[in-house]
Design a protein around this motif. Sequence first.
Motif, PDB file in Angstrom:
ATOM      1  N   GLY A 157      47.543  57.463  30.616  1.00 17.24           N
ATOM      2  CA  GLY A 157      46.173  57.423  31.132  1.00 17.24           C
ATOM      3  C   GLY A 157      45.408  58.678  30.753  1.00 17.24           C
ATOM      4  N   ILE A 158      46.052  59.836  30.890  1.00 21.17           N
ATOM      5  CA  ILE A 158      45.414  61.100  30.508  1.00 21.17           C
ATOM      6  C   ILE A 158      45.099  61.105  29.013  1.00 21.17           C
ATOM      7  CG2 ILE A 158      45.842  63.575  30.226  1.00 21.17           C
ATOM      8  CD1 ILE A 158      47.451  63.452  32.846  1.00 21.17           C
ATOM      9  N   LEU A 159      46.044  60.667  28.201  1.00 22.51           N
ATOM     10  CA  LEU A 159      45.833  60.667  26.754  1.00 22.51           C
ATOM     11  C   LEU A 159      44.723  59.691  26.349  1.00 22.51           C
ATOM     12  CD1 LEU A 159      46.891  62.013  24.228  1.00 22.51           C
ATOM     13  CD2 LEU A 159      48.459  60.117  23.956  1.00 22.51           C
ATOM     14  N   ASN A 160      44.651  58.544  26.977  1.00 22.31           N
ATOM     15  CA  ASN A 160      43.582  57.584  26.661  1.00 22.31           C
ATOM     16  C   ASN A 160      42.213  58.120  27.036  1.00 22.31           C
ATOM     17  OD1 ASN A 160      44.704  55.367  25.368  1.00 22.31           O
ATOM     18  ND2 ASN A 160      45.524  54.576  27.274  1.00 22.31           N
ATOM     19  N   ILE A 161      42.103  58.757  28.190  1.00 25.01           N
ATOM     20  CA  ILE A 161      40.815  59.315  28.609  1.00 25.01           C
ATOM     21  C   ILE A 161      40.405  60.454  27.683  1.00 25.01           C
ATOM     22  CG2 ILE A 161      39.654  60.567  30.465  1.00 25.01           C
ATOM     23  CD1 ILE A 161      41.274  58.816  32.424  1.00 25.01           C
ATOM     24  N   ALA A 162      41.353  61.318  27.314  1.00 24.39           N
ATOM     25  CA  ALA A 162      41.037  62.417  26.402  1.00 24.39           C
ATOM     26  C   ALA A 162      40.621  61.887  25.028  1.00 24.39           C
ATOM     27  CB  ALA A 162      42.243  63.341  26.266  1.00 24.39           C
ATOM     28  N   ASN A 163      41.280  60.853  24.557  1.00 24.56           N
ATOM     29  CA  ASN A 163      40.919  60.260  23.276  1.00 24.56           C
ATOM     30  C   ASN A 163      39.536  59.622  23.338  1.00 24.56           C
ATOM     31  OD1 ASN A 163      41.406  59.658  20.595  1.00 24.56           O
ATOM     32  ND2 ASN A 163      42.280  57.664  21.079  1.00 24.56           N
ATOM     33  N   ALA A 164      39.203  59.018  24.453  1.00 24.20           N
ATOM     34  CA  ALA A 164      37.867  58.422  24.606  1.00 24.20           C
ATOM     35  C   ALA A 164      36.790  59.495  24.575  1.00 24.20           C
ATOM     36  CB  ALA A 164      37.798  57.635  25.913  1.00 24.20           C
TER      37      ALA A 164
ATOM     38  N   ILE B 186      34.900  53.401  24.619  1.00 24.70           N
ATOM     39  CA  ILE B 186      34.764  52.663  25.879  1.00 24.70           C
ATOM     40  C   ILE B 186      36.046  51.903  26.185  1.00 24.70           C
ATOM     41  CG2 ILE B 186      33.535  50.746  26.976  1.00 24.70           C
ATOM     42  CD1 ILE B 186      30.997  51.777  25.566  1.00 24.70           C
ATOM     43  N   MET B 187      36.657  51.308  25.152  1.00 25.00           N
ATOM     44  CA  MET B 187      37.909  50.592  25.354  1.00 25.00           C
ATOM     45  C   MET B 187      39.009  51.543  25.832  1.00 25.00           C
ATOM     46  SD  MET B 187      40.196  48.464  22.621  1.00 25.00           S
ATOM     47  CE  MET B 187      40.602  49.951  21.744  1.00 25.00           C
ATOM     48  N   PHE B 188      39.145  52.713  25.189  1.00 26.27           N
ATOM     49  CA  PHE B 188      40.148  53.689  25.608  1.00 26.27           C
ATOM     50  C   PHE B 188      39.871  54.199  27.018  1.00 26.27           C
ATOM     51  CE2 PHE B 188      41.159  54.349  21.033  1.00 26.27           C
ATOM     52  CZ  PHE B 188      42.514  54.118  21.133  1.00 26.27           C
ATOM     53  N   LEU B 189      38.602  54.382  27.359  1.00 20.70           N
ATOM     54  CA  LEU B 189      38.246  54.854  28.692  1.00 20.70           C
ATOM     55  C   LEU B 189      38.625  53.834  29.757  1.00 20.70           C
ATOM     56  CD1 LEU B 189      36.930  57.295  30.002  1.00 20.70           C
ATOM     57  CD2 LEU B 189      34.749  56.131  29.846  1.00 20.70           C
ATOM     58  N   VAL B 190      38.366  52.567  29.502  1.00 16.65           N
ATOM     59  CA  VAL B 190      38.728  51.511  30.456  1.00 16.65           C
ATOM     60  C   VAL B 190      40.239  51.435  30.627  1.00 16.65           C
ATOM     61  CG1 VAL B 190      38.740  49.005  30.791  1.00 16.65           C
ATOM     62  CG2 VAL B 190      36.637  50.156  30.135  1.00 16.65           C
ATOM     63  N   ILE B 191      40.976  51.496  29.520  1.00 16.56           N
ATOM     64  CA  ILE B 191      42.438  51.455  29.603  1.00 16.56           C
ATOM     65  C   ILE B 191      42.971  52.667  30.354  1.00 16.56           C
ATOM     66  CG2 ILE B 191      44.567  51.584  28.239  1.00 16.56           C
ATOM     67  CD1 ILE B 191      43.078  49.909  26.103  1.00 16.56           C
ATOM     68  N   GLY B 192      42.411  53.838  30.088  1.00 18.09           N
ATOM     69  CA  GLY B 192      42.843  55.049  30.775  1.00 18.09           C
ATOM     70  C   GLY B 192      42.563  55.007  32.261  1.00 18.09           C
ATOM     71  N   VAL B 193      41.399  54.515  32.639  1.00 15.37           N
ATOM     72  CA  VAL B 193      41.057  54.424  34.066  1.00 15.37           C
ATOM     73  C   VAL B 193      41.951  53.402  34.757  1.00 15.37           C
ATOM     74  CG1 VAL B 193      39.234  53.706  35.657  1.00 15.37           C
ATOM     75  CG2 VAL B 193      38.702  55.256  33.795  1.00 15.37           C
TER      76      VAL B 193
END
Length: 76
Positions: free
Chosen positions: A38-45, A57-64
């Motif tokens: 989750g942390i890595l997806n949000i940072a990548n977003a 936006i897709m990475f942010l949704v997956i991370g959240v």
Amino acid sequence: MIKDKIPLWFWCISIVVAIMLVFNLFQVDSRINMLALGILNIANAIRMWKKYRNSAIMFLVIGVLGTVLFFKYQFQ
């Protein structure tokens, strides 16, 4: 493939996530996996936001969603 220069803060977060995943090899806990990814997806977003907004936006949704699942299992 994204060939932009990777910022220093993203390298630091990636190292922390890698340490969390290596720690997870010795003490298997799916909550650590969910939090790390989750942390890595949000940072990548955040890193991709300006040029690749749809992917960000897709990475942010997956991370959240991963973070919400982490807290759901943490406090059950």
